[in-house]
Write a protein that holds these residues in place. Structure first.
Motif, PDB file in Angstrom:
ATOM      1  N   GLY A 125       0.778  -1.239   0.000  1.00 52.72           N
ATOM      2  CA  GLY A 125       0.000   0.000   0.000  1.00 52.72           C
ATOM      3  C   GLY A 125       0.805   1.282   0.000  1.00 52.72           C
ATOM      4  N   GLY A 126       2.131   1.189   0.003  1.00 53.78           N
ATOM      5  CA  GLY A 126       2.947   2.396  -0.059  1.00 53.78           C
ATOM      6  C   GLY A 126       2.782   3.087  -1.406  1.00 53.78           C
ATOM      7  N   LYS A 127       2.735   4.395  -1.386  1.00 53.31           N
ATOM      8  CA  LYS A 127       2.574   5.184  -2.619  1.00 53.31           C
ATOM      9  C   LYS A 127       3.892   5.801  -3.078  1.00 53.31           C
ATOM     10  N   GLU A 128       4.745   6.127  -2.100  1.00 52.92           N
ATOM     11  CA  GLU A 128       5.992   6.805  -2.426  1.00 52.92           C
ATOM     12  C   GLU A 128       7.062   6.361  -1.437  1.00 52.92           C
ATOM     13  N   ALA A 129       8.213   5.959  -1.935  1.00 57.97           N
ATOM     14  CA  ALA A 129       9.336   5.584  -1.080  1.00 57.97           C
ATOM     15  C   ALA A 129      10.250   6.785  -0.908  1.00 57.97           C
ATOM     16  N   VAL A 130      10.782   6.926   0.292  1.00 56.96           N
ATOM     17  CA  VAL A 130      11.658   8.043   0.633  1.00 56.96           C
ATOM     18  C   VAL A 130      12.948   7.488   1.221  1.00 56.96           C
ATOM     19  N   ILE A 131      14.066   7.941   0.701  1.00 55.36           N
ATOM     20  CA  ILE A 131      15.370   7.651   1.289  1.00 55.36           C
ATOM     21  C   ILE A 131      15.933   8.995   1.729  1.00 55.36           C
ATOM     22  N   ARG A 132      16.223   9.103   3.026  1.00 54.37           N
ATOM     23  CA  ARG A 132      16.770  10.350   3.575  1.00 54.37           C
ATOM     24  C   ARG A 132      18.250  10.123   3.868  1.00 54.37           C
ATOM     25  N   VAL A 133      19.091  10.997   3.287  1.00 57.17           N
ATOM     26  CA  VAL A 133      20.535  10.799   3.299  1.00 57.17           C
ATOM     27  C   VAL A 133      21.240  12.078   3.732  1.00 57.17           C
ATOM     28  N   GLU A 134      22.199  11.933   4.628  1.00 51.33           N
ATOM     29  CA  GLU A 134      23.057  13.081   4.928  1.00 51.33           C
ATOM     30  C   GLU A 134      23.888  13.385   3.687  1.00 51.33           C
ATOM     31  N   PRO A 135      24.091  14.662   3.344  1.00 46.71           N
ATOM     32  CA  PRO A 135      24.800  15.014   2.103  1.00 46.71           C
ATOM     33  C   PRO A 135      26.193  14.389   1.979  1.00 46.71           C
ATOM     34  N   ALA A 138      27.727  10.004   0.214  1.00 45.09           N
ATOM     35  CA  ALA A 138      27.611   9.913  -1.243  1.00 45.09           C
ATOM     36  C   ALA A 138      27.246   8.508  -1.714  1.00 45.09           C
ATOM     37  N   ALA A 139      27.727   7.482  -1.038  1.00 50.55           N
ATOM     38  CA  ALA A 139      27.430   6.107  -1.458  1.00 50.55           C
ATOM     39  C   ALA A 139      25.937   5.815  -1.348  1.00 50.55           C
ATOM     40  N   SER A 140      25.307   6.251  -0.271  1.00 54.32           N
ATOM     41  CA  SER A 140      23.878   6.009  -0.094  1.00 54.32           C
ATOM     42  C   SER A 140      23.061   6.805  -1.107  1.00 54.32           C
ATOM     43  N   ALA A 141      23.455   8.034  -1.375  1.00 55.96           N
ATOM     44  CA  ALA A 141      22.767   8.835  -2.389  1.00 55.96           C
ATOM     45  C   ALA A 141      22.885   8.171  -3.760  1.00 55.96           C
ATOM     46  N   ALA A 142      24.043   7.593  -4.050  1.00 53.41           N
ATOM     47  CA  ALA A 142      24.236   6.917  -5.338  1.00 53.41           C
ATOM     48  C   ALA A 142      23.337   5.691  -5.449  1.00 53.41           C
ATOM     49  N   VAL A 143      23.171   4.947  -4.362  1.00 49.73           N
ATOM     50  CA  VAL A 143      22.260   3.793  -4.360  1.00 49.73           C
ATOM     51  C   VAL A 143      20.852   4.264  -4.688  1.00 49.73           C
ATOM     52  N   ARG A 162      21.297  17.931   8.419  1.00 49.96           N
ATOM     53  CA  ARG A 162      20.623  18.115   7.132  1.00 49.96           C
ATOM     54  C   ARG A 162      20.410  16.750   6.483  1.00 49.96           C
ATOM     55  N   LEU A 163      19.230  16.569   5.902  1.00 49.34           N
ATOM     56  CA  LEU A 163      18.901  15.338   5.197  1.00 49.34           C
ATOM     57  C   LEU A 163      18.397  15.669   3.804  1.00 49.34           C
ATOM     58  N   ASP A 164      19.018  15.061   2.810  1.00 51.55           N
ATOM     59  CA  ASP A 164      18.555  15.178   1.427  1.00 51.55           C
ATOM     60  C   ASP A 164      17.590  14.030   1.179  1.00 51.55           C
ATOM     61  N   TRP A 165      16.429  14.342   0.631  1.00 51.44           N
ATOM     62  CA  TRP A 165      15.421  13.330   0.348  1.00 51.44           C
ATOM     63  C   TRP A 165      15.545  12.862  -1.087  1.00 51.44           C
ATOM     64  N   TYR A 166      15.399  11.572  -1.277  1.00 54.35           N
ATOM     65  CA  TYR A 166      15.308  10.954  -2.590  1.00 54.35           C
ATOM     66  C   TYR A 166      13.964  10.232  -2.608  1.00 54.35           C
ATOM     67  N   ILE A 167      13.209  10.431  -3.687  1.00 50.04           N
ATOM     68  CA  ILE A 167      11.816   9.982  -3.758  1.00 50.04           C
ATOM     69  C   ILE A 167      11.626   9.054  -4.955  1.00 50.04           C
ATOM     70  N   ARG A 168      10.788   8.043  -4.754  1.00 51.12           N
ATOM     71  CA  ARG A 168      10.411   7.169  -5.866  1.00 51.12           C
ATOM     72  C   ARG A 168       8.917   6.875  -5.781  1.00 51.12           C
ATOM     73  N   ASP A 169       8.230   7.080  -6.881  1.00 54.70           N
ATOM     74  CA  ASP A 169       6.807   6.774  -6.972  1.00 54.70           C
ATOM     75  C   ASP A 169       6.663   5.264  -7.009  1.00 54.70           C
ATOM     76  N   LEU A 170       5.997   4.698  -6.008  1.00 57.58           N
ATOM     77  CA  LEU A 170       5.849   3.248  -5.925  1.00 57.58           C
ATOM     78  C   LEU A 170       4.726   2.710  -6.798  1.00 57.58           C
ATOM     79  N   ARG A 171       3.890   3.573  -7.308  1.00 57.01           N
ATOM     80  CA  ARG A 171       2.794   3.100  -8.143  1.00 57.01           C
ATOM     81  C   ARG A 171       3.311   2.409  -9.409  1.00 57.01           C
ATOM     82  N   ILE A 172       4.537   2.742  -9.825  1.00 59.28           N
ATOM     83  CA  ILE A 172       5.116   2.070 -10.993  1.00 59.28           C
ATOM     84  C   ILE A 172       5.464   0.628 -10.689  1.00 59.28           C
ATOM     85  N   ASP A 173       5.617   0.293  -9.381  1.00 58.08           N
ATOM     86  CA  ASP A 173       5.980  -1.067  -8.980  1.00 58.08           C
ATOM     87  C   ASP A 173       4.785  -2.000  -8.876  1.00 58.08           C
TER      88      ASP A 173
END
Length: 175
Positions: A125-135, A138-143, A162-173
């Motif tokens: 039921g998740g709609k959007e995945a979020v990965i929060r990464v300290e700037p 770099a390895a986690s941001a690359a993943v 500070r946390l940089d967010w990376y987002i992915r729409d899960l509806r494509i999955d």
């Protein structure tokens, strides 16, 4: 507990087990402590965490913690967890956090794990995945980017980090 097991033929994800505690402690290093756990583990602490994770599975709670397992013997290579509810998340957003032990890094296993767990989150039921990464991580941001996440907003953790967010729409999955 319904046992969840997912594989892409290279890695397998399954819930953490009590017998994973020693392997986890053996794999812990400074980057894993810094970026993921926030402090060195103890046997008692890791066992308590795994018990909590098992309780969350049993209760269909918001935390779903998986071991990332590699090879025919499914050796514990790291962990990945989903949080279907966490501070700062909107309804439908799922937080993804992962870490690999040193000898397993640089092989694309974290990216594979993120892709597998994203499909699981979408089916739950998740709609959007979020990965929060300290700037500086770099390895986690690359993943995140290799797994199809795009840069999003910037926030600060409770400690001011500070946390940089990376987002992915899960509806494509789920299509």
């Amino acid at each position: 507990m319904h046992e969840v097991k997912m594989s892409d033929g290279i890695i397998t994800l399954s819930p953490l087990r009590l017998d994973d505690a020693e392997a986890h402690l053996a794999g812990e290093d400074e980057p894993l402590v810094r970026w993921l756990s926030g402090g060195p583990g103890t046997r008692e602490g890791v066992v308590a965490y795994i018990r909590h994770c098992r309780e969350q599975w049993d209760a269909a709670g918001p935390l779903r913690a998986f071991g990332i397992r590699a090879g025919a013997d499914e050796t514990l290579a790291g962990t990945i967890d989903l949080r279907f509810a966490a501070e700062g998340l909107s309804p439908g957003q799922v937080n993804v956090a992962y870490g690999l032990y040193p000898s397993w890094r640089g092989r694309g296993l974290a990216t594979r794990a993120v892709l597998l767990v994203s499909r699981y989150a979408a089916n739950e039921g998740g709609k959007e995945a979020v990965i929060r990464v300290e700037p500086e991580n770099a390895a986690s941001a690359a993943v995140a980017q290799r797994a199809g996440f795009t840069p999003g907003k910037h926030t600060h953790g409770v400690d001011g980090t500070r946390l940089d967010w990376y987002i992915r729409d899960l509806r494509i999955d789920t299509q």
